[in-house]
Design a protein around this motif. Structure first.
Motif, PDB file in Angstrom:
ATOM      1  N   GLU A   1       1.089  -1.155   0.109  1.00 39.14           N
ATOM      2  CA  GLU A   1      -0.096   0.024   0.072  1.00 39.14           C
ATOM      3  C   GLU A   1       1.067   1.360  -0.007  1.00 39.14           C
ATOM      4  OE1 GLU A   1      -3.063   0.523  -0.454  1.00 39.14           O
ATOM      5  OE2 GLU A   1      -3.887  -1.743  -0.544  1.00 39.14           O
ATOM      6  N   ALA A   2       1.994   1.185   0.836  1.00 38.16           N
ATOM      7  CA  ALA A   2       2.808   2.693   0.928  1.00 38.16           C
ATOM      8  C   ALA A   2       3.328   2.529  -0.417  1.00 38.16           C
ATOM      9  CB  ALA A   2       3.801   2.244   1.942  1.00 38.16           C
ATOM     10  N   LEU A   3       4.237   1.291  -1.013  1.00 37.81           N
ATOM     11  CA  LEU A   3       4.560   1.779  -2.392  1.00 37.81           C
ATOM     12  C   LEU A   3       3.723   2.349  -3.391  1.00 37.81           C
ATOM     13  CD1 LEU A   3       6.666  -1.500  -2.515  1.00 37.81           C
ATOM     14  CD2 LEU A   3       7.539   0.532  -2.806  1.00 37.81           C
ATOM     15  N   LEU A   4       2.439   1.992  -3.408  1.00 34.45           N
ATOM     16  CA  LEU A   4       1.392   2.170  -4.387  1.00 34.45           C
ATOM     17  C   LEU A   4       1.112   3.579  -4.034  1.00 34.45           C
ATOM     18  CD1 LEU A   4      -0.885  -0.742  -4.609  1.00 34.45           C
ATOM     19  CD2 LEU A   4       0.605  -0.131  -6.329  1.00 34.45           C
ATOM     20  N   ALA A   5       0.985   4.249  -2.733  1.00 30.26           N
ATOM     21  CA  ALA A   5       0.676   5.393  -2.532  1.00 30.26           C
ATOM     22  C   ALA A   5       2.038   6.380  -2.963  1.00 30.26           C
ATOM     23  CB  ALA A   5       0.520   5.759  -1.012  1.00 30.26           C
ATOM     24  N   ALA A   6       3.104   6.089  -2.805  1.00 29.99           N
ATOM     25  CA  ALA A   6       4.418   6.918  -3.041  1.00 29.99           C
ATOM     26  C   ALA A   6       4.529   7.012  -4.585  1.00 29.99           C
ATOM     27  CB  ALA A   6       5.668   6.261  -2.454  1.00 29.99           C
ATOM     28  N   HIS A   7       4.159   5.898  -5.445  1.00 32.92           N
ATOM     29  CA  HIS A   7       4.181   6.207  -6.782  1.00 32.92           C
ATOM     30  C   HIS A   7       3.194   6.973  -7.246  1.00 32.92           C
ATOM     31  CE1 HIS A   7       7.053   3.356  -8.601  1.00 32.92           C
ATOM     32  NE2 HIS A   7       6.722   2.419  -7.723  1.00 32.92           N
ATOM     33  N   ALA A   8       1.960   6.809  -6.431  1.00 33.64           N
ATOM     34  CA  ALA A   8       0.645   7.765  -7.102  1.00 33.64           C
ATOM     35  C   ALA A   8       1.182   9.365  -6.904  1.00 33.64           C
ATOM     36  CB  ALA A   8      -0.520   7.533  -6.215  1.00 33.64           C
ATOM     37  N   ILE A   9       1.795   9.692  -5.915  1.00 32.33           N
ATOM     38  CA  ILE A   9       2.401  11.014  -5.884  1.00 32.33           C
ATOM     39  C   ILE A   9       3.743  11.420  -6.410  1.00 32.33           C
ATOM     40  CG2 ILE A   9       0.539  11.325  -3.923  1.00 32.33           C
ATOM     41  CD1 ILE A   9       2.991  11.383  -1.724  1.00 32.33           C
ATOM     42  N   ASP A  10       4.527  10.059  -6.729  1.00 32.69           N
ATOM     43  CA  ASP A  10       5.719  10.214  -7.467  1.00 32.69           C
ATOM     44  C   ASP A  10       6.629  10.757  -6.150  1.00 32.69           C
ATOM     45  OD1 ASP A  10       7.592  10.044  -9.374  1.00 32.69           O
ATOM     46  OD2 ASP A  10       7.450  12.106 -10.275  1.00 32.69           O
ATOM     47  N   ASP A  11       6.619  10.068  -4.991  1.00 32.03           N
ATOM     48  CA  ASP A  11       7.650  10.531  -4.015  1.00 32.03           C
ATOM     49  C   ASP A  11       8.750   9.528  -4.133  1.00 32.03           C
ATOM     50  OD1 ASP A  11       9.002  10.997  -1.733  1.00 32.03           O
ATOM     51  OD2 ASP A  11       7.254  10.945  -0.525  1.00 32.03           O
ATOM     52  N   ARG A  12       9.561   9.809  -4.954  1.00 30.55           N
ATOM     53  CA  ARG A  12      10.835   9.383  -5.213  1.00 30.55           C
ATOM     54  C   ARG A  12      11.743   8.859  -3.975  1.00 30.55           C
ATOM     55  NH1 ARG A  12      12.213  10.048 -11.713  1.00 30.55           N
ATOM     56  NH2 ARG A  12       9.773  10.150 -12.057  1.00 30.55           N
ATOM     57  N   ARG A  13      11.760   9.984  -3.480  1.00 29.90           N
ATOM     58  CA  ARG A  13      12.926   9.501  -2.008  1.00 29.90           C
ATOM     59  C   ARG A  13      11.926   8.634  -1.036  1.00 29.90           C
ATOM     60  NH1 ARG A  13      17.307  12.066  -1.380  1.00 29.90           N
ATOM     61  NH2 ARG A  13      17.159  11.932   0.949  1.00 29.90           N
ATOM     62  N   ALA A  14      10.640   8.661  -0.840  1.00 34.69           N
ATOM     63  CA  ALA A  14      10.197   7.637  -0.185  1.00 34.69           C
ATOM     64  C   ALA A  14      10.265   6.213  -1.008  1.00 34.69           C
ATOM     65  CB  ALA A  14       8.551   8.000   0.096  1.00 34.69           C
ATOM     66  N   LEU A  15       9.999   6.210  -2.228  1.00 39.68           N
ATOM     67  CA  LEU A  15      10.401   4.863  -2.872  1.00 39.68           C
ATOM     68  C   LEU A  15      11.760   4.379  -2.684  1.00 39.68           C
ATOM     69  CD1 LEU A  15       8.530   5.802  -6.174  1.00 39.68           C
ATOM     70  CD2 LEU A  15       7.807   4.000  -4.528  1.00 39.68           C
ATOM     71  N   VAL A  16      12.760   5.107  -2.592  1.00 36.22           N
ATOM     72  CA  VAL A  16      14.087   4.505  -2.148  1.00 36.22           C
ATOM     73  C   VAL A  16      13.938   3.529  -1.128  1.00 36.22           C
ATOM     74  CG1 VAL A  16      16.596   4.932  -1.598  1.00 36.22           C
ATOM     75  CG2 VAL A  16      15.399   6.230  -3.288  1.00 36.22           C
ATOM     76  N   ALA A  17      13.394   4.242   0.091  1.00 35.03           N
ATOM     77  CA  ALA A  17      13.304   3.453   1.441  1.00 35.03           C
ATOM     78  C   ALA A  17      12.369   2.261   1.459  1.00 35.03           C
ATOM     79  CB  ALA A  17      12.878   4.541   2.501  1.00 35.03           C
ATOM     80  N   LEU A  18      11.314   2.581   0.403  1.00 32.42           N
ATOM     81  CA  LEU A  18      10.294   1.460   0.520  1.00 32.42           C
ATOM     82  C   LEU A  18      10.784   0.351  -0.143  1.00 32.42           C
ATOM     83  CD1 LEU A  18       7.063   3.736   0.076  1.00 32.42           C
ATOM     84  CD2 LEU A  18       7.661   2.472   2.047  1.00 32.42           C
ATOM     85  N   TYR A  19      11.313   0.705  -1.235  1.00 33.54           N
ATOM     86  CA  TYR A  19      11.995  -0.515  -2.006  1.00 33.54           C
ATOM     87  C   TYR A  19      12.903  -1.335  -1.411  1.00 33.54           C
ATOM     88  CZ  TYR A  19       8.967  -0.043  -6.384  1.00 33.54           C
ATOM     89  OH  TYR A  19       8.202   0.027  -7.171  1.00 33.54           O
ATOM     90  N   ARG A  20      13.754  -0.644  -0.520  1.00 32.11           N
ATOM     91  CA  ARG A  20      14.920  -1.252   0.316  1.00 32.11           C
ATOM     92  C   ARG A  20      14.251  -2.055   1.216  1.00 32.11           C
ATOM     93  NH1 ARG A  20      18.041   2.248   4.311  1.00 32.11           N
ATOM     94  NH2 ARG A  20      15.958   2.245   5.421  1.00 32.11           N
ATOM     95  N   ASP A  21      13.083  -1.379   1.998  1.00 35.96           N
ATOM     96  CA  ASP A  21      12.543  -2.290   2.686  1.00 35.96           C
ATOM     97  C   ASP A  21      11.839  -3.608   2.332  1.00 35.96           C
ATOM     98  OD1 ASP A  21      12.784  -0.322   4.646  1.00 35.96           O
ATOM     99  OD2 ASP A  21      10.621   0.435   4.754  1.00 35.96           O
ATOM    100  N   ALA A  22      11.343  -3.193   1.219  1.00 33.15           N
ATOM    101  CA  ALA A  22      10.781  -4.673   0.298  1.00 33.15           C
ATOM    102  C   ALA A  22      12.063  -5.577   0.121  1.00 33.15           C
ATOM    103  CB  ALA A  22      10.356  -4.375  -0.853  1.00 33.15           C
ATOM    104  N   ALA A  23      13.138  -5.096  -0.241  1.00 31.97           N
ATOM    105  CA  ALA A  23      14.451  -5.918  -0.545  1.00 31.97           C
ATOM    106  C   ALA A  23      14.892  -6.491   0.828  1.00 31.97           C
ATOM    107  CB  ALA A  23      15.443  -4.936  -1.092  1.00 31.97           C
TER     108      ALA A  23
END
Length: 74
Positions: free
Chosen positions: A8-30
């Protein structure tokens, strides 16, 4: 179908194009994939995190690259 909070957080960050948040979220997924010993999935998420880190000059760019390199993915 229910989604987990990280998805949900990844989808929300993509929806608002929050690329800095996406770094942390994708790292968490990794990190979760690493814990599950799924190296392919870990590296998939690390690649996404690294690309967004490069785009935003994020402080994690070198750490993410090193993890990909350790897994032979560079």
């Amino acid at each position: 179908m229910t989604r987990d909070p990280l998805q949900e957080a990844l989808l929300a960050a993509h929806a608002i194009d929050d690329r800095r948040a996406l770094v942390a979220l994708y790292r968490d997924a990794a990190d979760l994939a690493y814990s599950a010993q799924d190296i392919d999935k870990e590296c998939f998420f690390l690649t996404h995190a690294w690309i967004f880190a490069l785009e935003t000059d994020h402080e994690l760019v070198h750490e993410l690259f090193a993890r990909l390199d350790r897994n032979g993915r560079v």
